[in-house]
Design a protein around this motif. Structure first.
Motif, PDB file in Angstrom:
ATOM      1  N   VAL A 162       2.365  26.959  41.008  1.00  0.00           N
ATOM      2  CA  VAL A 162       3.141  26.235  41.812  1.00  0.00           C
ATOM      3  C   VAL A 162       4.481  26.521  41.434  1.00  0.00           C
ATOM      4  O   VAL A 162       5.536  25.825  42.111  1.00  0.00           O
ATOM      5  N   LEU A 163       4.951  26.012  40.714  1.00  0.00           N
ATOM      6  CA  LEU A 163       5.679  25.525  40.156  1.00  0.00           C
ATOM      7  C   LEU A 163       7.185  27.096  39.932  1.00  0.00           C
ATOM      8  O   LEU A 163       8.153  26.662  39.824  1.00  0.00           O
ATOM      9  N   ARG A 164       6.191  27.769  39.315  1.00  0.00           N
ATOM     10  CA  ARG A 164       6.531  28.881  38.807  1.00  0.00           C
ATOM     11  C   ARG A 164       7.649  29.028  39.903  1.00  0.00           C
ATOM     12  O   ARG A 164       8.772  29.972  40.128  1.00  0.00           O
ATOM     13  N   PRO A 165       6.741  29.322  41.246  1.00  0.00           N
ATOM     14  CA  PRO A 165       7.338  30.137  42.434  1.00  0.00           C
ATOM     15  C   PRO A 165       8.755  29.137  42.994  1.00  0.00           C
ATOM     16  O   PRO A 165       9.568  29.929  43.214  1.00  0.00           O
ATOM     17  N   LEU A 166       8.615  27.572  43.052  1.00  0.00           N
ATOM     18  CA  LEU A 166       9.367  27.021  43.710  1.00  0.00           C
ATOM     19  C   LEU A 166      10.420  27.046  42.611  1.00  0.00           C
ATOM     20  O   LEU A 166      12.243  26.892  42.924  1.00  0.00           O
ATOM     21  N   GLU A 167      10.512  27.016  41.189  1.00  0.00           N
ATOM     22  CA  GLU A 167      11.877  27.770  40.332  1.00  0.00           C
ATOM     23  C   GLU A 167      12.596  28.867  40.862  1.00  0.00           C
ATOM     24  O   GLU A 167      13.840  28.971  41.301  1.00  0.00           O
ATOM     25  N   ALA A 168      11.730  30.605  41.178  1.00  0.00           N
ATOM     26  CA  ALA A 168      12.403  31.619  41.749  1.00  0.00           C
ATOM     27  C   ALA A 168      13.069  31.728  43.072  1.00  0.00           C
ATOM     28  O   ALA A 168      14.027  31.847  43.515  1.00  0.00           O
ATOM     29  N   TRP A 169      12.299  29.946  43.876  1.00  0.00           N
ATOM     30  CA  TRP A 169      13.143  29.778  45.267  1.00  0.00           C
ATOM     31  C   TRP A 169      14.325  29.029  45.072  1.00  0.00           C
ATOM     32  O   TRP A 169      14.990  29.566  45.594  1.00  0.00           O
ATOM     33  N   ARG A 170      14.249  27.893  44.196  1.00  0.00           N
ATOM     34  CA  ARG A 170      15.624  27.599  43.964  1.00  0.00           C
ATOM     35  C   ARG A 170      16.013  26.914  42.668  1.00  0.00           C
ATOM     36  O   ARG A 170      15.731  25.262  42.614  1.00  0.00           O
ATOM     37  N   PRO A 171      16.770  27.538  42.144  1.00  0.00           N
ATOM     38  CA  PRO A 171      17.198  27.406  40.777  1.00  0.00           C
ATOM     39  C   PRO A 171      18.118  26.612  40.958  1.00  0.00           C
ATOM     40  O   PRO A 171      18.997  27.001  41.542  1.00  0.00           O
ATOM     41  N   ALA A 172      17.790  25.859  39.861  1.00  0.00           N
ATOM     42  CA  ALA A 172      19.342  24.832  39.438  1.00  0.00           C
ATOM     43  C   ALA A 172      20.566  25.666  39.150  1.00  0.00           C
ATOM     44  O   ALA A 172      21.676  25.624  38.992  1.00  0.00           O
ATOM     45  N   GLU A 173      20.295  26.683  37.635  1.00  0.00           N
ATOM     46  CA  GLU A 173      20.955  27.609  37.219  1.00  0.00           C
ATOM     47  C   GLU A 173      20.513  29.310  37.769  1.00  0.00           C
ATOM     48  O   GLU A 173      18.877  29.319  37.578  1.00  0.00           O
ATOM     49  N   ARG A 174      21.152  30.038  37.110  1.00  0.00           N
ATOM     50  CA  ARG A 174      20.640  31.475  38.065  1.00  0.00           C
ATOM     51  C   ARG A 174      20.758  32.417  36.536  1.00  0.00           C
ATOM     52  O   ARG A 174      22.132  32.048  36.613  1.00  0.00           O
ATOM     53  N   TRP A 175      19.678  32.937  35.814  1.00  0.00           N
ATOM     54  CA  TRP A 175      20.047  33.249  34.439  1.00  0.00           C
ATOM     55  C   TRP A 175      19.597  34.880  35.067  1.00  0.00           C
ATOM     56  O   TRP A 175      19.055  35.386  35.803  1.00  0.00           O
ATOM     57  N   SER A 176      20.454  36.080  34.114  1.00  0.00           N
ATOM     58  CA  SER A 176      20.455  37.431  33.697  1.00  0.00           C
ATOM     59  C   SER A 176      19.364  37.384  33.046  1.00  0.00           C
ATOM     60  O   SER A 176      18.665  38.618  34.114  1.00  0.00           O
ATOM     61  N   ASP A 177      18.833  36.675  32.235  1.00  0.00           N
ATOM     62  CA  ASP A 177      17.831  36.987  32.228  1.00  0.00           C
ATOM     63  C   ASP A 177      16.953  35.790  31.582  1.00  0.00           C
ATOM     64  O   ASP A 177      17.416  34.657  31.333  1.00  0.00           O
ATOM     65  N   ARG A 178      15.557  36.314  31.187  1.00  0.00           N
ATOM     66  CA  ARG A 178      14.731  35.213  30.379  1.00  0.00           C
ATOM     67  C   ARG A 178      14.712  35.248  29.254  1.00  0.00           C
ATOM     68  O   ARG A 178      13.502  34.135  28.631  1.00  0.00           O
ATOM     69  N   ARG A 179      15.307  34.711  28.157  1.00  0.00           N
ATOM     70  CA  ARG A 179      15.373  35.236  27.141  1.00  0.00           C
ATOM     71  C   ARG A 179      15.037  33.584  26.421  1.00  0.00           C
ATOM     72  O   ARG A 179      15.959  33.102  26.737  1.00  0.00           O
ATOM     73  N   GLY A 180      14.197  34.136  25.231  1.00  0.00           N
ATOM     74  CA  GLY A 180      14.054  32.382  25.068  1.00  0.00           C
ATOM     75  C   GLY A 180      13.614  31.550  25.643  1.00  0.00           C
ATOM     76  O   GLY A 180      13.125  30.496  25.238  1.00  0.00           O
ATOM     77  N   VAL A 181      12.817  31.765  26.953  1.00  0.00           N
ATOM     78  CA  VAL A 181      11.827  31.040  27.334  1.00  0.00           C
ATOM     79  C   VAL A 181      10.384  30.958  27.320  1.00  0.00           C
ATOM     80  O   VAL A 181       9.307  30.411  27.292  1.00  0.00           O
ATOM     81  N   GLY A 182      10.320  32.490  26.875  1.00  0.00           N
ATOM     82  CA  GLY A 182       8.843  33.071  25.974  1.00  0.00           C
ATOM     83  C   GLY A 182       8.331  32.371  24.666  1.00  0.00           C
ATOM     84  O   GLY A 182       6.886  31.442  24.781  1.00  0.00           O
ATOM     85  N   VAL A 183       8.954  31.458  23.841  1.00  0.00           N
ATOM     86  CA  VAL A 183       8.835  30.906  22.623  1.00  0.00           C
ATOM     87  C   VAL A 183       8.176  29.534  23.690  1.00  0.00           C
ATOM     88  O   VAL A 183       7.422  28.450  23.190  1.00  0.00           O
TER      89      VAL A 183
ATOM     90  N   ARG B 169      18.016  27.792  28.476  1.00  0.00           N
ATOM     91  CA  ARG B 169      17.742  28.098  29.783  1.00  0.00           C
ATOM     92  C   ARG B 169      16.666  26.957  29.840  1.00  0.00           C
ATOM     93  O   ARG B 169      15.500  27.689  29.765  1.00  0.00           O
ATOM     94  N   MET B 170      16.411  26.086  30.076  1.00  0.00           N
ATOM     95  CA  MET B 170      15.297  24.909  30.838  1.00  0.00           C
ATOM     96  C   MET B 170      15.121  24.835  31.983  1.00  0.00           C
ATOM     97  O   MET B 170      15.090  25.331  32.640  1.00  0.00           O
ATOM     98  N   SER B 171      13.768  25.113  31.907  1.00  0.00           N
ATOM     99  CA  SER B 171      12.646  25.844  32.900  1.00  0.00           C
ATOM    100  C   SER B 171      11.285  24.352  32.317  1.00  0.00           C
ATOM    101  O   SER B 171      11.097  24.434  32.083  1.00  0.00           O
ATOM    102  N   LEU B 172      10.255  24.982  33.312  1.00  0.00           N
ATOM    103  CA  LEU B 172       8.830  24.296  33.567  1.00  0.00           C
ATOM    104  C   LEU B 172       8.159  24.491  32.713  1.00  0.00           C
ATOM    105  O   LEU B 172       7.740  23.324  31.401  1.00  0.00           O
ATOM    106  N   TRP B 173       8.630  25.184  31.772  1.00  0.00           N
ATOM    107  CA  TRP B 173       7.857  25.698  30.251  1.00  0.00           C
ATOM    108  C   TRP B 173       8.312  24.677  28.965  1.00  0.00           C
ATOM    109  O   TRP B 173       7.692  24.604  27.614  1.00  0.00           O
ATOM    110  N   CYS B 174       9.713  24.203  29.069  1.00  0.00           N
ATOM    111  CA  CYS B 174      10.356  23.674  28.303  1.00  0.00           C
ATOM    112  C   CYS B 174       9.537  22.190  28.100  1.00  0.00           C
ATOM    113  O   CYS B 174       9.455  21.811  26.112  1.00  0.00           O
TER     114      CYS B 174
END
Lengths: 342, 326
Positions: free
Chosen positions: B60-81, B174-179
């Motif tokens: 649910v949240l991840r598709p929402l992030e992809a749909w209307r991101p607050a920030e667009r990132w060139s990559d997702r480095r640092g999100v994995g941790v 890169r603040m995301s739902l995983w943060c």
């Protein structure tokens, strides 16, 4: 809009983790929220079995004839065990986390009153002479002794870890408590109010009962799959009977001779002869059988299945599961008025 | 809907029972840990709820992030941790660790108090009307815990040594739902101790605690999501929104000023309104800490971040050499 929907769903899914119940019972819940426990009196008119759902703080009232849950109501936090008053005028539910006792109508299960400031009552028992009321505090390593008349605290005993089940000798002179964490059994002299002896009995002792002849204590030794036989006057283990994995709780069969033993891990109940100290029978009961109640006519054994949110009813003629009653989370204590003699 | 929820509940209970009886119970019995059977049973529930929660985040949240991101990132480095932090917390590893350490201490304190005649009260004993109204009781506890959470958060920003630990949480650019669970372990431990003490005072039961934790965690994931979403003027004052919390993480506003930041609420922004820390008038900023712009390193991997957090903590303690030099 999507975000609001997620919020609502997560909210309700969280609530329902604690309040899982069939639609009819939800209506009862709504009625209870609106009107309080008095509504229960109307709902519960048949002879009921009272089941304590320790994991959600509710009691289930089960119609004994239709094997269905007719009502579920909130009683307090972590109700684990229950017993009737000596004169059978009320049923006492011990809410360990609410620090109170709730008094129910033993026939209908309706809440009559509540007694606060009973610290962390887990297992409870009255002495045979009705002079003492004892409560163990499993979590806080303590045994509390109250004057049964008025529930006034008389003495608080600090114990080694996790005092669990308890019983008295027939004269009400000695209180026995299993200590699950330190693998011991302790005897407290009620005249001197001091520990008479404390002995090792085996890994993780749980249920403890006195044999009908007042000679021996039978102790369920969960960690060693056996029942230890203790000569309480000598303070010594004199024999051991293997019953099944996780030998936990014991209930008299009402004939003055046999006991049921619930084996939690093996998912069985054994029939133990207290005179010969032999296991005479064993039958399957699913879901971590724990507390038991025997019908007065000896035909059915009702057992709480902790891991399956159900009460398993065993037909003792066939020794098979005859009925399953869905109840709440982690059902523990069970009682009905028309039970066999203890 | 009602039938679906009931059926889901029964499936959940059956899965929990099966997993416990077939995977955990035999091992506990074999290891002589029969005293832990009930705890193990509750633990299976915790892990299952965590799995459902992670699935919800993914579906649910991840598709929402992809749909209307607050920030667009060139990559997702640092999100994995951050995903690793989330799994460690929500599948029970970190909570079990803290339970094993803190619960005996809390029980010892509780037992000692009772031996001296103090029996902790519950809200129901103070407000008897709550006794048979569990939903109201639930709400009352939620409000109290949220109030405690607000002040814990204020202290995390106010006390220099605590901020040294909490800065790890804020260091995600890169603040995301995983943060949400990206925290120093000592910061987590302090939070757990904070709530354990509160539970001792107001008697929060474990059963309701799980439901409270679930609500808090899902909402907190949403609040951290890389999602261009505001609940509107009034909505932002009622429930923490992605906008509300992104302001809190913003460079230059989230941890500066007289109050060392703004928008501290965990669930209900009313506390920020009452204590003068509410900010709903600012555009979204990039997230992070201002000293990161000057090159400060908060670490990339889990252990690196934990180690650097310890270093910052020691440097911030009143008796540390670094602090004395400053």
């Amino acid at each position: 809009m999507y975000v609001n929907l997620i919020r609502c769903l997560s909210w309700w899914s969280g609530l329902r983790q604690r309040c899982l119940m069939p639609p009819a019972q939800n209506l009862c819940l709504i009625a209870l929220l609106a009107g309080g426990p008095a509504v229960l009196t109307e709902a519960a008119h048949a002879e009921v079995a009272v089941v304590l759902n320790s994991g959600e703080g509710t009691i289930s009232l089960v119609d004994k004839h239709t094997y269905t849950e007719v009502a579920r109501t909130f009683v307090g936090r972590e109700p684990h065990h229950l017993m009737s008053l000596p004169d059978n005028s009320a049923l006492i539910v011990a809410n360990s986390v609410s620090n109170d006792l709730v008094f129910l109508d033993p026939q209908t299960g309706a809440i009559k009153s509540r007694l606060a400031n009973i610290s962390d009552p887990y297992q409870i028992a009255f002495s045979p002479d009705h002079k003492w009321f004892a409560a163990t505090s499993l979590r806080l390593d303590r045994v509390d002794l109250y004057a049964a008349d008025g529930f006034k605290l008389v003495q608080r005993f600090s114990m080694p870890t996790t005092p669990s089940h308890l019983t008295f000798d027939h004269q009400g002179q000695v209180l026995f408590v299993t200590l699950q964490g330190s693998d011991e059994l302790v005897a407290i002299d009620l005249n001197t109010r001091a520990v008479r002896w404390k002995i090792p009995v085996g890994k993780t002792p749980a249920g403890v009962v006195m044999t009908p002849d007042d000679k021996f204590l039978l102790v369920g030794i969960m960690g060693e799959d056996r029942v230890a036989v203790v000569d309480w006057r000598r303070g010594a283990v004199v024999q051991s009977v293997v019953t099944g994995k996780g030998a936990h709780n014991l209930l008299p069969m009402g004939d003055g001779l046999h006991f049921f033993v619930s084996n939690r891990v093996a998912n069985t109940v054994s029939v133990l002869n207290a005179r010969t100290l032999k296991v005479e029978d064993s039958f399957a009961v699913p879901g971590g059988p724990d507390c038991m109640e025997l019908a007065a006519d000896g035909k059915e054994l009702w057992v709480t299945s902790r891991w399956l949110r159900q009460v398993s009813v065993i037909d003792l003629k066939t020794r098979r599961l005859s009925h399953v009653v869905r109840v709440g989370r982690s059902p523990h204590g069970i009682f009905f008025a028309s039970h066999a003699p203890r | 809907m009602e039938g679906w929820l009931t059926a889901s509940g029964e499936v959940f209970a059956a899965v929990q029972g099966w997993l416990f009886e077939h995977l955990l119970e035999p091992g506990l019995h074999l290891a002589g840990l029969d005293n832990w059977l009930e705890l193990g049973f509750d633990g299976v529930e915790f892990v299952l709820v965590g799995l459902i929660e992670v699935l919800l985040l993914l579906l649910v949240l991840r598709p929402l992030e992809a749909w209307r991101p607050a920030e667009r990132w060139s990559d997702r480095r640092g999100v994995g941790v951050d995903v690793a932090y989330t799994l460690l917390h929500r599948l029970g590893v970190v909570p079990l660790l803290f339970f094993l350490i803190l619960q005996p201490l809390a029980d010892l304190l509780d037992a000692t108090l009772r031996l001296h005649g103090y029996v902790p009260f519950t809200l129901e004993s103070v407000l008897p009307g709550l006794v048979d109204r569990p939903v109201l009781t639930f709400m009352a506890y939620l409000l109290l815990l949220d109030f405690a959470g607000y002040w814990q958060h204020r202290f995390q920003h106010r006390l220099e040594w605590w901020w040294a630990l909490h800065a790890l949480h804020h260091s995600q650019r890169r603040m995301s739902l995983w943060c949400d669970d990206r925290n120093h372990l000592i910061d987590d431990a302090l939070g757990a101790a904070w709530f354990a003490l509160l539970a001792l005072l107001i008697g929060v039961p474990p059963g309701q605690f799980l439901a409270l934790a679930l609500c808090t965690r899902v909402l907190q994931s949403l609040a951290h999501a890389n999602l261009r979403c505001s609940f509107g003027r009034w909505g932002n004052c009622l429930i923490v929104s992605p906008y509300f919390h992104r302001v809190h993480h913003g460079i230059g506003i989230g941890h500066q000023g007289d109050t060392q930041g703004c928008n501290f609420a965990v669930l209900f922004p009313v506390w920020d309104l009452i204590f003068g820390t509410l900010r709903l008038d600012v555009p979204l900023q990039p997230t992070g800490i201002d000293d990161q712009l000057r090159g400060r390193d908060y670490g990339a991997g889990f252990w690196d971040q934990q180690r650097l957090g310890m270093q910052r903590l020691f440097a911030a303690l009143p008796w540390s050499d670094a602090r004395k030099r400053a």
